[in-house]
Design an enzyme around this catalytic site. Structure first.
Site, mmCIF file in Angstrom:
data_model
loop_
_atom_site.group_PDB
_atom_site.id
_atom_site.type_symbol
_atom_site.label_atom_id
_atom_site.label_comp_id
_atom_site.label_asym_id
_atom_site.label_seq_id
_atom_site.Cartn_x
_atom_site.Cartn_y
_atom_site.Cartn_z
ATOM 1 N N CYS A 1 0.828 -1.209 0.000
ATOM 2 C CA CYS A 1 0.000 0.000 0.000
ATOM 3 C C CYS A 1 0.861 1.258 0.000
ATOM 4 C CB CYS A 1 -0.929 -0.014 1.206
ATOM 5 S SG CYS A 1 -1.910 1.493 1.337
ATOM 6 N N CYS B 1 -0.414 4.124 2.172
ATOM 7 C CA CYS B 1 -0.260 3.925 3.626
ATOM 8 C C CYS B 1 1.196 4.134 4.042
ATOM 9 C CB CYS B 1 -0.654 2.510 4.049
ATOM 10 S SG CYS B 1 -2.136 1.879 3.292
ATOM 11 N N ASP B 2 2.144 3.623 3.268
ATOM 12 C CA ASP B 2 3.527 3.515 3.740
ATOM 13 C C ASP B 2 4.542 4.392 2.996
ATOM 14 O OD1 ASP B 2 2.649 1.621 5.553
ATOM 15 O OD2 ASP B 2 2.922 -0.027 4.140
#
Ligand code: NAP
Length: 316
Positions: free
Chosen positions: A136, A139-140
């Protein structure tokens, strides 16, 4: 006796398909219950700019789009609960669902549980997940400021993630197992024209190199033509190799294709069990767009309404 909460319609999933179904069914005064799943709002909540949802000429952030869909469904009386369906009994009506120890029944069920990012299945991948390996980018990506990273895959997701990751990384290398990309031409061009993005062709991933203590150090690659192996040094690796449908709990009850996507009848959202309908990515391995998911969510809502009307007529 175990308590069972009954709803006329239950919708499993709260992505574009599930929330569109909820909007239509709640406007028909059916007070649907949405079981939101592990990722409320679905895959669009982990995407960035959505440029291809009609009605938003300036684009809209994925999470905002889902927030608006949620509010719109709620406004007309949709009820929501958090949780994931652990068990489903579709052998009789009302259908029974167990959601993390709570029990629910319904007269009509709409499955819009979506799909989850596919992984390679290597032991080193699970060992380094969260330590340099991720599925992701939104997200990261933030954790990879000025780092060299790789994106694995050759589809639209890989192009989109690579382009997004250039906001943080010093260099992004797209590693693809073939010589040709699967991505649409506009997404390909955007990635190819980005000076921070490079490509590595005809490479399979043999291993992610590193430990949870050191983090990712590189990726062992095998050339699909020469068979040569080498380690490509990088600190981050993002998988963008497609998705698997979330249909595990329905195995043996609902008809699926060989990849686990639910099968629907003709131009409808009907599954092989009357009263059970499927919408969105869980039944679509081809288009997989926010707008097509929303469209099939609308179809499922109408199919379910007609089904309930027929059942009532039969009982009179
Ligand atoms: P996809 O189109 O299925 O592409 C998956 C990519 O991963 C392919 O290039 C595939 O290689 C590669 N791959 C699959 N398994 C692999 C493995 N085991 N090892 C190495 N590589 C592997 O999936 P996607 O990119 O997630 O896109 C899915 C759908 O969502 C598409 O319809 C796409 O258009 C849509 N989407 C749209 C947007 C947008 O419009 N903004 C953004 C993202 C996704 P091969 O090519 O060799 O099979």
């Amino acid at each position: 006796m175990t308590e069972r909460r009954h709803s006329r319609i239950i919708i499993i999933g709260s992505g574009a398909a599930g929330l569109t179904t909820a909007l239509y069914n709640s406007r028909a005064n059916l007070e649907p219950l949405v079981i939101e799943g592990i990722q409320p709002g679905g895959q669009l909540t982990i995407t960035t700019e959505v440029e291809n949802f009609p009605g938003f000429p300036e684009g809209i952030q994925g999470p905002e789009l889902m927030d608006r869909m949620h509010k719109q469904a709620e406004k007309f009386g949709t009820k929501f609960i958090f949780g994931t369906v652990n068990r489903a009994n579709l052998s009789k009506t009302p259908f029974e669902l167990e959601v993390e120890g709570r029990f629910f029944t319904c007269d009509a069920l709409i499955i819009a549980s979506g799909a989850t990012a596919k992984l390679l299945g290597l032991p080193s991948e699970s060992q380094l997940m969260g330590h340099g390996v991720s599925a992701c980018a939104t997200c990261d990506g933030f954790f990879f400021k000025n780092k060299e990273i790789a994106v694995i895959g050759g589809g639209d997701s890989a192009m989109e993630e690579a382009t997004f990751l250039t906001k943080f990384a010093s260099k992004v290398t797209i590693i693809h197992r073939r010589q040709e990309l699967r991505a649409s031409s506009i997404m390909q061009e955007r990635a190819k024209n980005n000076p921070k993005i490079k490509f590595l062709w005809n490479k399979n991933i043999s291993e992610f190199v590193g430990t949870p203590q050191t983090g990712l150090k590189g990726i062992r690659l095998k050339d699909t033509i020469s068979g040569e192996e080498n380690v490509f040094e990088c600190q981050g690796a993002f998988l963008a190799i497609g998705h698997v449908p979330n249909t595990q709990v329905f195995k043996g009850q609902l008809e699926m294709d060989e990849k686990g996507y639910l099968l629907t009848k003709g131009k409808s959202t009907k599954t092989n069990i009357p009263g059970v309908f499927a919408a969105g990515d869980v039944q679509d391995s081809i288009y997989r767009q926010a707008i097509s998911a929303a469209g099939s969510g609308c179809m499922a809502a109408l199919d379910a309404q007609h089904y309930l009307e027929e059942q009532e007529f039969k009982q009179k």
